[in-house]
Scaffold this active site. Structure first.
Site, PDB file in Angstrom:
ATOM      1  N   ILE A  16       3.195  13.365  12.336  1.00  0.00           N
ATOM      2  CA  ILE A  16       2.529  13.327  11.029  1.00  0.00           C
ATOM      3  C   ILE A  16       1.340  14.284  10.991  1.00  0.00           C
ATOM      4  O   ILE A  16       1.158  15.034  10.026  1.00  0.00           O
ATOM      5  CB  ILE A  16       2.076  11.875  10.712  1.00  0.00           C
ATOM      6  CG1 ILE A  16       3.296  10.932  10.679  1.00  0.00           C
ATOM      7  CG2 ILE A  16       1.296  11.820   9.397  1.00  0.00           C
ATOM      8  CD1 ILE A  16       4.367  11.250   9.658  1.00  0.00           C
ATOM      9  N   GLY A 114       0.848   3.003  10.473  1.00  0.00           N
ATOM     10  CA  GLY A 114       0.909   2.172  11.677  1.00  0.00           C
ATOM     11  C   GLY A 114      -0.246   1.188  11.756  1.00  0.00           C
ATOM     12  O   GLY A 114      -0.201   0.221  12.529  1.00  0.00           O
ATOM     13  N   SER A 143       3.069   3.353   5.139  1.00  0.00           N
ATOM     14  CA  SER A 143       4.157   3.953   5.919  1.00  0.00           C
ATOM     15  C   SER A 143       5.156   4.677   5.020  1.00  0.00           C
ATOM     16  O   SER A 143       5.124   4.547   3.789  1.00  0.00           O
ATOM     17  CB  SER A 143       4.888   2.857   6.687  1.00  0.00           C
ATOM     18  OG  SER A 143       5.710   2.142   5.786  1.00  0.00           O
ATOM     19  N   CYS A 144       6.055   5.389   5.655  1.00  0.00           N
ATOM     20  CA  CYS A 144       7.091   6.132   4.919  1.00  0.00           C
ATOM     21  C   CYS A 144       7.935   5.197   4.051  1.00  0.00           C
ATOM     22  O   CYS A 144       8.157   5.449   2.867  1.00  0.00           O
ATOM     23  CB  CYS A 144       7.966   6.886   5.906  1.00  0.00           C
ATOM     24  SG  CYS A 144       8.487   5.884   7.319  1.00  0.00           S
ATOM     25  N   ASN A 145       8.398   4.096   4.627  1.00  0.00           N
ATOM     26  CA  ASN A 145       9.236   3.156   3.871  1.00  0.00           C
ATOM     27  C   ASN A 145       8.463   2.548   2.705  1.00  0.00           C
ATOM     28  O   ASN A 145       8.979   2.412   1.594  1.00  0.00           O
ATOM     29  CB  ASN A 145       9.725   2.035   4.793  1.00  0.00           C
ATOM     30  CG  ASN A 145      10.850   2.509   5.694  1.00  0.00           C
ATOM     31  OD1 ASN A 145      11.831   3.064   5.225  1.00  0.00           O
ATOM     32  ND2 ASN A 145      10.701   2.295   6.990  1.00  0.00           N
ATOM     33  N   GLY A 199       8.116  -5.072   2.578  1.00  0.00           N
ATOM     34  CA  GLY A 199       7.906  -5.674   1.252  1.00  0.00           C
ATOM     35  C   GLY A 199       6.454  -6.120   1.060  1.00  0.00           C
ATOM     36  O   GLY A 199       5.767  -5.667   0.134  1.00  0.00           O
ATOM     37  N   HIS A 224      15.466   7.637   6.929  1.00  0.00           N
ATOM     38  CA  HIS A 224      15.866   6.265   6.584  1.00  0.00           C
ATOM     39  C   HIS A 224      16.732   6.262   5.319  1.00  0.00           C
ATOM     40  O   HIS A 224      16.604   7.144   4.469  1.00  0.00           O
ATOM     41  CB  HIS A 224      14.646   5.391   6.277  1.00  0.00           C
ATOM     42  CG  HIS A 224      13.579   5.379   7.313  1.00  0.00           C
ATOM     43  ND1 HIS A 224      13.808   5.161   8.644  1.00  0.00           N
ATOM     44  CD2 HIS A 224      12.236   5.535   7.200  1.00  0.00           C
ATOM     45  CE1 HIS A 224      12.666   5.178   9.315  1.00  0.00           C
ATOM     46  NE2 HIS A 224      11.699   5.413   8.455  1.00  0.00           N
TER      47      HIS A 224
HETATM   48  N1  LIG Z   1       6.726   9.249  12.697  1.00  0.00           N
HETATM   49  C1  LIG Z   1       6.924   8.749  11.493  1.00  0.00           C
HETATM   50  O1  LIG Z   1       8.041   8.761  10.971  1.00  0.00           O
HETATM   51  C2  LIG Z   1       5.786   8.173  10.725  1.00  0.00           C
HETATM   52  C3  LIG Z   1       5.941   8.053   9.338  1.00  0.00           C
HETATM   53  C4  LIG Z   1       4.880   7.553   8.579  1.00  0.00           C
HETATM   54  C5  LIG Z   1       3.725   7.132   9.207  1.00  0.00           C
HETATM   55  N2  LIG Z   1       3.608   7.229  10.580  1.00  0.00           N
HETATM   56  C6  LIG Z   1       2.359   6.766  11.183  1.00  0.00           C
HETATM   57  O2  LIG Z   1       1.563   7.911  11.521  1.00  0.00           O
HETATM   58  C7  LIG Z   1       0.779   7.609  12.672  1.00  0.00           C
HETATM   59  C8  LIG Z   1       1.066   8.652  13.753  1.00  0.00           C
HETATM   60  O3  LIG Z   1       2.441   8.584  14.072  1.00  0.00           O
HETATM   61  P1  LIG Z   1       3.247   9.846  14.663  1.00  0.00           P
HETATM   62  O4  LIG Z   1       4.683   9.517  14.506  1.00  0.00           O
HETATM   63  O5  LIG Z   1       2.717  11.112  14.094  1.00  0.00           O
HETATM   64  O6  LIG Z   1       2.857   9.743  16.193  1.00  0.00           O
HETATM   65  P2  LIG Z   1       3.049  10.841  17.326  1.00  0.00           P
HETATM   66  O7  LIG Z   1       3.164  10.125  18.610  1.00  0.00           O
HETATM   67  O8  LIG Z   1       4.088  11.833  16.953  1.00  0.00           O
HETATM   68  O9  LIG Z   1       1.649  11.604  17.296  1.00  0.00           O
HETATM   69  C9  LIG Z   1       0.448  11.036  17.731  1.00  0.00           C
HETATM   70  C10 LIG Z   1      -0.438  12.152  18.266  1.00  0.00           C
HETATM   71  O10 LIG Z   1      -1.702  11.565  18.618  1.00  0.00           O
HETATM   72  C11 LIG Z   1      -2.079  12.104  19.880  1.00  0.00           C
HETATM   73  N3  LIG Z   1      -3.019  11.193  20.539  1.00  0.00           N
HETATM   74  C12 LIG Z   1      -2.775  10.177  21.411  1.00  0.00           C
HETATM   75  N4  LIG Z   1      -3.941   9.584  21.772  1.00  0.00           N
HETATM   76  C13 LIG Z   1      -4.925  10.247  21.123  1.00  0.00           C
HETATM   77  C14 LIG Z   1      -6.347  10.120  21.088  1.00  0.00           C
HETATM   78  N5  LIG Z   1      -7.011   9.207  21.816  1.00  0.00           N
HETATM   79  N6  LIG Z   1      -7.042  10.979  20.288  1.00  0.00           N
HETATM   80  C15 LIG Z   1      -6.411  11.930  19.564  1.00  0.00           C
HETATM   81  N7  LIG Z   1      -5.073  12.110  19.581  1.00  0.00           N
HETATM   82  C16 LIG Z   1      -4.343  11.265  20.343  1.00  0.00           C
HETATM   83  C17 LIG Z   1      -0.772  12.297  20.638  1.00  0.00           C
HETATM   84  O11 LIG Z   1      -0.907  13.223  21.703  1.00  0.00           O
HETATM   85  C18 LIG Z   1       0.145  12.816  19.524  1.00  0.00           C
HETATM   86  O12 LIG Z   1       0.079  14.227  19.398  1.00  0.00           O
HETATM   87  C19 LIG Z   1       1.138   6.157  13.063  1.00  0.00           C
HETATM   88  O13 LIG Z   1       0.247   5.291  12.402  1.00  0.00           O
HETATM   89  C20 LIG Z   1       2.525   5.996  12.475  1.00  0.00           C
HETATM   90  O14 LIG Z   1       2.860   4.643  12.238  1.00  0.00           O
HETATM   91  C21 LIG Z   1       4.607   7.762  11.340  1.00  0.00           C
END
Ligand SMILES: NC(=O)c1ccc[n+]([C@@H]2O[C@H](COP(=O)([O-])OP(=O)(O)OC[C@H]3O[C@@H](n4cnc5c(N)ncnc54)[C@H](O)[C@@H]3O)[C@@H](O)[C@H]2O)c1
Length: 355
Positions: A16, A114, A143-145, A199, A224
């Site tokens: 993200i 998250g 979130s995405c959903n 939901g 999804h």
């Molecule tokens: N992946 C998805 O489909 C998606 C969709 C919507 C929302 N989200 C939400 O977005 C958020 C991030 O998810 P993501 O999928 O991008 O995760 P990801 O694991 O792809 O990315 C997280 C990043 O944070 C970094 N990181 C770890 N510890 C850290 C710290 N202490 N300080 C700074 N950076 C740090 C990691 O190295 C990584 O690059 C979560 O809340 C997730 O629920 C994810």
């Protein structure tokens, strides 16, 4: 409007975070001051190649990143001292621990889906509640959903058609870049609890929604699929429902007749359209299968989980910093800069054959 650019940082440059960073860089009213992370792999090196200043998020990471040869612009504290707003896209638990740092630095903070609603007390989907985020210290982009649920049910509600909605969510097993070590294969796993959390999560944005979701995890990595059954306030025609979806931004109709028959087709279409990373920021809703029987409505749509929340983060930046008072103006500006579409495939004129 204040004509100075909004100074933005992204903490957590993963799935993200890297997309938010590119989207910020594409806005003419924002400056990407830097990105922060704890790793030194190809992702951070690509960011460096794009000219993004890189900051270490923790003291331990600073030592490791310097040792790995990453040219650092500084650490997270230094970055926070020079910005207006941070988009935090770090993993669960890390993000909430960062909140104290953001409060101490006096910067606006945006968290991702998250995190729990309670972290910031405000959950954000631009077309539903931009106004209530204006000037806040923080918000959570859902979130995405949940984003897709609020966009679509919000459209039906705006048209006066929504009574209650029940959705089945077929979720991707893991993100593509992590499929070497996570995900399921050759099975479908129903979630333990019904209703699933999406939901109630939608109700953090639109409390009045009567919505129940059931979620399953399937053995694929591309996005999804949602299947919804909706009770309408009255019998309606298919055209009325399509008009309700067409009337709002960030929902695009897709058609099997054009070869868009499954999740993989849409991903291919996005690549053919030249989208960065093949991203679909819109909800892709199938036109043909949408069915109305009296006051009952049924439809399927696709959610690109890696992309859909990205424009929402951009609007949240404008809302928190009050740089734009009007949500629809911000949405239009974001969508123009990123290239969101209302129709993916333009209606073709029938060629006139000359004799
Ligand atoms: N992946 C998805 O489909 C998606 C969709 C919507 C929302 N989200 C939400 O977005 C958020 C991030 O998810 P993501 O999928 O991008 O995760 P990801 O694991 O792809 O990315 C997280 C990043 O944070 C970094 N990181 C770890 N510890 C850290 C710290 N202490 N300080 C700074 N950076 C740090 C990691 O190295 C990584 O690059 C979560 O809340 C997730 O629920 C994810």
């Amino acid at each position: 409007m204040n004509h100075q650019k909004i100074r933005v940082a992204v903490n957590g440059y993963g799935v993200i975070g890297k997309r938010i960073a590119d989207a910020v860089a594409a806005q003419d009213d924002m400056e990407l001051v830097g990105i922060a992370d704890v790793v030194s792999d190809y992702r951070v090196k690509v960011a460096l190649g794009k000219g993004y200043p890189i900051f270490a998020s923790t003291p331990e990471a600073e030592t490791e990143m310097r040792a790995a040869g990453i040219l650092l612009a500084g650490n997270l504290n230094a970055l926070l001292g020079t910005i207006d707003v941070v988009a935090d896209a770090t993993p669960k638990k890390v993000a909430s621990a960062n909140f104290e740092k953001y409060k101490a630095a006096g910067v606006h903070a945006i968290f991702q889906g998250g995190e729990k609603h309670e972290l910031t007390g405000h959950s954000f989907v631009a077309q539903a509640n931009y106004a209530s985020a204006l000037g806040r210290a923080s918000t959570r982009v859902v979130s995405c959903n949940t984003t897709s649920t609020v966009r679509t049910l919000g459209a039906l509600k705006d048209a006066g058609l929504l009574k209650k909605a029940r959705g089945v969510l077929v979720r991707r097993a893991t993100d593509p870049w992590e499929s070497d070590h996570s995900g399921i294969i050759n099975t479908v796993v129903p979630e333990k609890a019904i209703p699933s959390h999406q939901g109630p999560d939608a109700q953090t944005v639109m409390p009045e929604l009567d919505v129940i979701t059931i979620a399953l995890v399937a053995a694929h990595t591309i996005s999804h699929l949602h299947s919804w059954s909706v009770e309408l306030t009255r019998p309606a025609s298919k055209d009325e429902v399509l008009a309700a979806f067409r009337a709002v931004p960030r929902i695009a109709l897709i058609r099997m007749a054009e070869g868009i028959v499954a999740l993989n087709s849409t991903k291919e279409l996005m690549s053919d359209l030249g989208r960065p990373r093949g991203d679909m920021w819109e909800v892709g809703l199938w036109e043909e299968s949408l069915t109305v029987i009296g006051a009952e409505l049924f439809y399927n749509y696709q959610v690109d989980n890696q992309a859909i929340v990205v424009p929402e983060n951009i609007d949240a930046i404008r809302a928190l910093t009050r740089s734009e008072q009007d949500g629809m103006t911000s949405i239009a500006k974001t969508d123009q800069a990123l290239g969101l579409l209302r129709e993916f495939i333009p209606v073709q004129e029938t060629p006139v054959l000359r004799s």
